[in-house]
Each structure stands twice: as structure tokens, then as C-alpha cells.
Write a protein that holds these residues in place. Structure first.
Motif, short mmCIF file in Angstrom:
data_model
loop_
_atom_site.label_atom_id
_atom_site.label_comp_id
_atom_site.label_asym_id
_atom_site.label_seq_id
_atom_site.Cartn_x
_atom_site.Cartn_y
_atom_site.Cartn_z
N SER A 230 -45.46 1.98 -47.37
CA SER A 230 -46.25 1.03 -47.42
C SER A 230 -45.41 -0.11 -48.12
N ILE A 231 -45.51 -1.54 -47.20
CA ILE A 231 -44.63 -2.56 -47.77
C ILE A 231 -45.76 -3.64 -48.26
N GLY A 232 -45.44 -4.31 -49.16
CA GLY A 232 -46.05 -5.67 -49.83
C GLY A 232 -45.35 -6.74 -50.01
N TRP B 173 -39.56 -8.25 -40.81
CA TRP B 173 -38.56 -7.37 -41.56
C TRP B 173 -39.33 -6.15 -42.04
N GLY B 174 -40.64 -6.25 -42.36
CA GLY B 174 -41.13 -5.13 -43.13
C GLY B 174 -41.46 -3.94 -41.96
N TYR C 196 -52.57 -3.81 -40.82
CA TYR C 196 -51.38 -4.61 -41.25
C TYR C 196 -50.18 -3.94 -40.64
N ASN C 197 -49.98 -2.78 -39.89
CA ASN C 197 -49.20 -1.87 -39.32
C ASN C 197 -47.89 -1.79 -40.51
N HIS C 198 -48.55 -1.32 -41.58
CA HIS C 198 -47.58 -0.86 -42.93
C HIS C 198 -47.12 -2.08 -43.83
N CYS C 199 -47.43 -3.24 -43.18
CA CYS C 199 -46.64 -4.43 -43.86
C CYS C 199 -47.60 -5.59 -44.11
N HIS D 67 -40.13 -0.36 -42.07
CA HIS D 67 -40.96 0.86 -41.88
C HIS D 67 -40.43 1.93 -40.60
N LYS D 68 -40.05 1.23 -39.62
CA LYS D 68 -39.75 2.02 -38.36
C LYS D 68 -38.47 2.84 -38.74
N THR D 69 -37.41 2.30 -39.40
CA THR D 69 -36.07 2.60 -39.78
C THR D 69 -36.21 3.89 -40.66
N ILE D 70 -37.11 3.74 -41.65
CA ILE D 70 -37.18 4.64 -42.51
C ILE D 70 -38.04 5.92 -42.11
#
Length: 436
Positions: free
Chosen positions: A139-141, A122-123, A162-165, A127-130
Motif C-alpha cells: 500500500s502506498i501513501g 507512479w504509485g 484507491y488501487n493501492h495508492c 505496486h504492479k512492479t512489486i
């Protein structure tokens, strides 16, 4: 831990990312965004941080400190930043069950019924969608509590692996993450309590989470206890306490581009500051019962006499009308102003805020027809300014004169030195980007 998760979406280097969205040629290059009047650095790209540019560095010193570096600087363009982040948050909102915006560049999502693999997918997908839709990195936690989600987002920001998540979904991951996280960086602790904790040999977030709960509450307060609980996986920060959308007071203040001695010139600045406060009141559906104005001289000029004064007025009927707030602010200025001084700064603050649907009208002042007329005028002005750019329509009191040195446009923005300002690509038809 519960089955519910919080996901924090944090825009990386927000102001710089907004600028780069329309200047992809600057990706990978040192970029900074400057404060009002192009004074000092307030935002930096990762590349700018790597070469040693510090937040707060005066802009004029950059060529001296980094003579061989090509640094790209932008004046602050808050209209662009507000619109870009609004679009981003709306995009995030469409990808989760529930969403709570926390600040201009952060928001919390509520996620239910997802396992570890699904949370990561999901994360990464978000990120790719945004990135594809807006060209802005995030960055998503993800974790069981908001505080742990903030910790996870820091790891997602710092480590490309972490590939942004980053997902913290079990106790082993929680303890490992907290053992690597400085206690002073924990949301809710910061510098206020960091020194006291370090004196107690509490260095990491894990150290803090292992303290006795009663000790934390008795030594600090209930808010520190909440942070302790959150770090231990207990979700306890109410959404109402977390969100800062509705403010208890609103202040707009600026330094003038040059020192002013004429009350007419200062009155125009104050009128603009007051109009800005009124617009902010309407945006959060509040009214103010108290207006205060301050003026100040330049304390760095020892060769000039110094003066500072503030004056305030209570409104008979709380209001968010531009005309009412401006009139009150101008009256306050006239009470505070003393001729013979060189003024460098002024500000307007509105206080005693309440919801606009619970106005208790003064029997002396209230005129229902006048109130409704002014409400309609403000609604039309807000709509026009939203469609065509801020300050497309302003009150006569907000117009800068040629004598004041602000040019013919007469906009509030023109009163601030912004020689490196980018275009308002998303809010003004005249600035829309041209694709060859």
C-alpha cells in the motif's frame, strides 16, 4: 505546502505475504504466522482478521475458537522475511530519487516535480512492479509530509478504490482524510496520548490538527508538536529521527523449548544469543562496550522455586567480534547461574554502542594483530552465512549437543520450536523452489 512529496511504501500483512509469495494457493484463505516456539499469532492475513482471529491468540486455542474454519499456520521464518523485504526495498529504491528505510516492511521515498496524476501513476506502477517481481502486495501513501503519507497509506490499504495508492496533495483532501482518521491511529500519538486527547474531545486527527500549537507543546511535548505540524502540512521530522537502523542497544532473548537445569545446555543458548547480537552489531557497523546476560525461571510454575538474575561485564575495548561477545556472555552466565532451579528463559543484551570506526583501544587489552585476525574471521563467517544460510558456520560454543535435545544440526534455529516453518526459498540452495 512545498512541491516535495513523501511516499510511504508499506507491505500488506508482511510476514503472511512473504509466505504466500511461494504458496499462491493460499491467496484468499485464512493464514497466520506464529511467534517463537509456535506460541501465539503475530501476523494475520485479511481473511484471518475477518473471521475474528486476534493478534496474540495462543496457537493451541485456534481449533477451539474456530472449529469449522481451515486456518493455515506458519512458524516464524525471519530469514525468509528479512531477505524478501530486502529485495522489495531494493526494488523500491530503484524507482525514486531518494529512499529511507523505516522498518522491516516500510520505507519512505522522496518524490519531486510530479503533479497529482503523475504521483498516482507512479504509485500504481510501483505496486504492479512489486507484485509482478515478488508476488507481494503493498500500500502506498503520498503526501507533503511523512505523517500525512502514513495516513494516506492506511486509506490505500483499507479501500480498494484507491488501487493501492492514495495521494493527499491539497488542503481539501488533507482535511477530509484527517476527519475520517482516529486520533489514536496517528503516527507518533498512538495509545500514549489517546486517552488524554479523548478527554479533551479530540477524536479525529483533524481535531488534533486544529488545536492551538502552544497548547499541544505545553500539554504534551516537542514531539507531539512535530506531529501537529506534520498534520498541518509542515514537513519537520528529521530523517535521522525517523530511521531506526542504528540502534542504541541490541537484545536477543528467547524462552527455551523446555525447562533446563544444566548450565551446559543454557550456555549453548546464551552463546547463540550472543553471536546473534554480534552479527547485528556488524550489520550496522557498531561495536559494544557492555555485555549483559539474564536468566529466569518459569514464573507460571508455582510448584517450583523461582529465581531471576542478571550479570554484566564491561569490555576493555568495544567490540563486535563474535568470539569476544560470546566469551563475555558466557562469563556473565557463569556468574548469574545458580544450580537447583528450572530455567525457562535467557537473554543477551549489548549496550554502550558506538561506530566501529571510532574505537578507543584499551592500552591494557588491545592487541592489534589479534583484533585484525578476529575481524577477518568474522568477515568470512558473515559472508559464508549470507551465501549459504544463517548459522552455516558457527562457533563450537554454539553447537547444541544431542543430550540437549536439539538434534545433530546444532543450529540456533533448531533450539526454537518451529514445527510449521516454511523453507528458506531465497537464501539456501537446498531450499530453492522446484518448478515442474
Amino acid at each position: 505546502m512545498s512541491d516535495n512529496y513523501w511516499a510511504l511504501i508499506d507491505v500488506d500483512n508482511c510476514y503472511v505475504s512473504c509466505e504466500r509469495a511461494f504458496r499462491p494457493d493460499l491467496n484468499g484463505k485464512p493464514c497466520v504466522v506464529l511467534s517463537n516456539n509456535d506460541g501465539c499469532v503475530v501476523a494475520r492475513s485479511n481473511e484471518a482478521k475477518l473471521i475474528g482471529i486476534k493478534a496474540g491468540t495462543p496457537f493451541f486455542k485456534l481449533p477451539q475458537l474456530f472449529p469449522e474454519k481451515e486456518i493455515y499456520a506458519f512458524s516464524s521464518n525471519y530469514e525468509l522475511y528479512a531477505d524478501m523485504t530486502r529485495r522489495l526495498m531494493n526494488l523500491v529504491r530503484s524507482h525514486c530519487q531518494d529512499f529511507h528505510r523505516y522498518s522491516i516492511d516500510e520505507g519512505f521515498c522522496v518524490l519531486n516535480g510530479l503533479d497529482s496524476a503523475s504521483l498516482r501513476q507512479w504509485g500504481e506502477k510501483l505496486h504492479k512492479t512489486i507484485s509482478r517481481g515478488l508476488g507481494m502486495p503493498v500500500s502506498i501513501g503520498v503526501a507533503h509530509t511523512k505523517t500525512l503519507a502514513k495516513v494516506a497509506s492506511k486509506f490505500a490499504k483499507r479501500y480498494p478504490g484507491y488501487n493501492h495508492c492514495c495521494v493527499i496533495d491539497n488542503d481539501e483532501k488533507r482535511r477530509k482524510a484527517l476527519s475520517l482518521f482516529p486520533v489514536g491511529d496517528v503516527w507518533g500519538i498512538g495509545r500514549r496520548w489517546e486517552n488524554r486527547l479523548l478527554q479533551c474531545q479530540v477524536v479525529t486527527a483533524l481535531d488534533f490538527s486544529m488545536l492551538n500549537r502552544l497548547f499541544v507543546r505545553s500539554t504534551f511535548n516537542v514531539f507531539a508538536e512535530r506531529t501537529w505540524m506534520e498534520l498541518n502540512g509542515i514537513d519537520c521530522i528529521p530523517v535521522d529521527d525517523m530511521e531506526h537502523v542504528t540502534k542504541k542497544s541490541i537484545c536477543t532473548s528467547r524462552s527455551f523449548p523446555e525447562m533446563l537445569t544444566n548450565i551446559t545446555d543454557i550456555r549453548t543458548h546464551v552463546a547463540n544469543y550472543a553471536a546473534c547480537c554480534a552479527a547485528k552489531l556488524r550489520s550496522q557497523h557498531s561495536v559494544a562496550g557492555f555485555v549483559s546476560v539474564f536468566v529466569d525461571t518459569n514464573h507460571f510454575r508455582d510448584d517450583l522455586p523461582q529465581y531471576a538474575m542478571s550479570q554484566s561485564l564491561s569490555l576493555p575495548t568495544p567490540s563486535n567480534s563474535t568470539q569476544t561477545i560470546v566469551d563475555a556472555a558466557v562469563e556473565c552466565l557463569e556468574m548469574a547461574f545458580v544450580a537447583g532451579y528450572h530455567y525457562k528463559r535467557a537473554g543477551v543484551m549489548v549496550m554502550n554502542l558506538c561506530k566501529d570506526n571510532v574505537i578507543q583501544a584499551s592500552l591494557v587489552d588491545f592487541d592489534a594483530a589479534k583484533y585484525e585476525r578476529m575481524r577477518k574471521i568474522d568477515k568470512v563467517i558473515d559472508k559464508i552465512n549470507k551465501q549459504h544460510g544463517s548459522e552455516t558456520v558457527v562457533l563450537g560454543a554454539q553447537q547444541y549437543t544431542a543430550k540437549g535435545g536439539r538434534g545433530k544440526a546444532g543450529h540456533f534455529a533448531d533450539a526454537i520450536k518451529r514445527q510449521l516453518k516454511s523453507k528458506n526459498y531465497t537464501t539456501r540452495w537446498s531450499d530453492i523452489i522446484t518448478v515442474k
